[in-house]
Enzyme design. Structure first.
Site, PDB file in Angstrom:
ATOM      1  N   MET A   1     -82.573  48.562  58.416  1.00 33.70           N
ATOM      2  CA  MET A   1     -81.294  48.674  59.299  1.00 33.70           C
ATOM      3  C   MET A   1     -80.941  47.235  59.740  1.00 33.70           C
ATOM      4  O   MET A   1     -80.178  46.914  60.816  1.00 33.70           O
ATOM      5  CB  MET A   1     -81.528  49.520  60.735  1.00 33.70           C
ATOM      6  CG  MET A   1     -81.775  51.080  60.071  1.00 33.70           C
ATOM      7  SD  MET A   1     -81.594  52.085  61.464  1.00 33.70           S
ATOM      8  CE  MET A   1     -82.843  51.518  62.878  1.00 33.70           C
TER       9      MET A   1
ATOM     10  N   HIS B   1     -90.039  43.292  56.853  1.00 35.38           N
ATOM     11  CA  HIS B   1     -89.027  43.899  56.087  1.00 35.38           C
ATOM     12  C   HIS B   1     -89.294  42.775  54.912  1.00 35.38           C
ATOM     13  O   HIS B   1     -89.196  43.219  53.473  1.00 35.38           O
ATOM     14  CB  HIS B   1     -87.724  43.607  56.477  1.00 35.38           C
ATOM     15  CG  HIS B   1     -87.391  44.079  57.708  1.00 35.38           C
ATOM     16  ND1 HIS B   1     -86.779  43.631  59.019  1.00 35.38           N
ATOM     17  CD2 HIS B   1     -87.136  45.693  57.950  1.00 35.38           C
ATOM     18  CE1 HIS B   1     -86.712  44.403  59.891  1.00 35.38           C
ATOM     19  NE2 HIS B   1     -86.762  45.697  59.289  1.00 35.38           N
TER      20      HIS B   1
ATOM     21  N   GLN C   1     -79.368  58.653  62.836  1.00 31.83           N
ATOM     22  CA  GLN C   1     -80.752  58.941  63.262  1.00 31.83           C
ATOM     23  C   GLN C   1     -80.854  58.172  64.691  1.00 31.83           C
ATOM     24  O   GLN C   1     -81.906  58.115  65.005  1.00 31.83           O
ATOM     25  CB  GLN C   1     -81.647  57.978  62.151  1.00 31.83           C
ATOM     26  CG  GLN C   1     -81.415  56.638  62.098  1.00 31.83           C
ATOM     27  CD  GLN C   1     -82.195  55.823  61.233  1.00 31.83           C
ATOM     28  OE1 GLN C   1     -81.793  56.006  60.068  1.00 31.83           O
ATOM     29  NE2 GLN C   1     -83.209  55.240  61.658  1.00 31.83           N
TER      30      GLN C   1
ATOM     31  N   GLU D   1     -95.597  51.150  56.363  1.00 37.64           N
ATOM     32  CA  GLU D   1     -96.437  52.165  57.230  1.00 37.64           C
ATOM     33  C   GLU D   1     -96.164  52.182  58.783  1.00 37.64           C
ATOM     34  O   GLU D   1     -96.409  53.015  59.521  1.00 37.64           O
ATOM     35  CB  GLU D   1     -97.700  51.831  56.784  1.00 37.64           C
ATOM     36  CG  GLU D   1     -98.332  52.163  55.390  1.00 37.64           C
ATOM     37  CD  GLU D   1     -99.829  52.034  55.308  1.00 37.64           C
ATOM     38  OE1 GLU D   1    -100.494  51.375  56.073  1.00 37.64           O
ATOM     39  OE2 GLU D   1    -100.152  52.531  54.007  1.00 37.64           O
TER      40      GLU D   1
END
Ligand code: AMP
Length: 293
Positions: free
Chosen positions: A42, A49, A73, A160
């Site tokens: 995003m 990232h 979302q 994760e």
């Protein structure tokens, strides 16, 4: 809000904004026999990232990163409007990490007039973030299904950091036979242990001082579970420590690492997952049992 920092000056990346342009680019690579990895984001790009992009680069010949702040979302009282946006800086960082193409569609490309489909993954979305953020995982599953079908990568990498999300996406792909391998990327942390997150930018200086306690506390609970303590006791102590430090705990649980089934008593393997507010900022984190460090 704290500054996200300056953009690096050197790197450039080709950006496409339509599914047609994305597919044209991917087809050209495919025609030359190239493999493809995708890293959806995003934006508000940070080292977390970038580590996923580097990992992707090691798994496939070409890497597509996407930036789309997905309205589906976010809940009505969440931070969709305030979410940090800065495409030029993000694009430079993604390029620096090794991405070959940026897919940055507008909302009209992703959800054109008349869009009427929702992807709902049951079971694994119940509880944890699914309990406090109703519709969140429908939004995630819908946008990720679209991104994977738009791009058609061989492999897609998810952090994760969003552990429940990673499992939801694995289930989605399996259930819908989407031909892609889903790979998890390790959580990247600040030197003091705080997991990198775009939302860390919302923390005041004082909250930022307190924030690393989230990781330290669940790591301590992970050591307690590994030493044979009952989950109930370990989690109770952890919750008390967090509340004493000023966190408002949304959830703090030990779950099965594969199915997210609830656990109790003493357990050999688990995932400890937490969501807690510091002021208005909701932070999430998780660690394995037995702990890695
Ligand atoms: P987001 O932009 O927050 O939607 O995150 C995009 C991807 O980066 C997701 O797969 C996240 O799980 C992952 N991610 C976010 N923060 C981290 C982190 N600290 N370490 C590793 N991956 C992360």
């Amino acid at each position: 809000m704290r500054n996200l920092g300056p953009a690096p000056m050197t790197t450039e990346i080709e950006t496409v904004r339509t599914v047609a342009d994305l597919r044209a680019r991917v087809s050209a690579w495919r025609a030359r026999g190239g493999s493809l990895a995708m890293v959806p984001t995003m934006g508000a790009i940070h080292e977390g990232h970038m580590s996923l992009v580097r990992q992707a680069k090691g798994l496939a010949g070409h890497v597509v990163a996407s930036i789309f702040v997905n309205p589906l979302q976010f809940g009505p009282s969440e931070d969709f409007e305030a979410y940090p946006r800065g495409e030029a800086r993000d694009a430079a960082l993604l390029a620096e990490a090794g991405a070959d193409l940026l897919f940055a569609p507008g909302a009209g490309e992703m959800y054109p007039e008349g869009f009427a489909t929702t992807v709902h993954v049951a079971d694994i979305t119940e509880g944890l973030c699914g309990a406090s953020r109703p519709d969140h995982f429908d939004g995630v599953a819908t946008v990720v299904a679209k991104l994977l079908l738009q791009c058609g990568p061989d492999v897609a990498i998810f952090g994760e950091k969003d552990y429940q999300q990673l499992l939801v996406i694995k289930r989605l792909v399996r259930d819908l036979n989407i031909p892609v391998k889903i790979v998890g990327g390790a959580i990247v942390r600040e030197p003091d242990g705080l997991a990198l997150s775009s939302r860390n930018a919302y923390l005041s200086a004082e909250e930022r001082e307190t924030a690393p306690l989230l990781y330290a506390t669940i790591q301590q609970a992970a050591h307690a579970l590994a030493a044979g303590h009952a989950t109930e006791h370990a989690l109770e102590s952890a919750r008390a420590a967090l509340e004493a430090a000023g966190f408002r705990v949304d959830y703090l649980e030990a779950r099965d690492p594969e199915t997210l089934a609830r656990l109790s008593g003493s357990v050999a393997t688990a995932r400890i997952l937490v969501a807690a507010f510091l002021g208005k900022t909701r932070l999430i984190d998780n660690v394995p049992v037995p702990p890695r460090a």
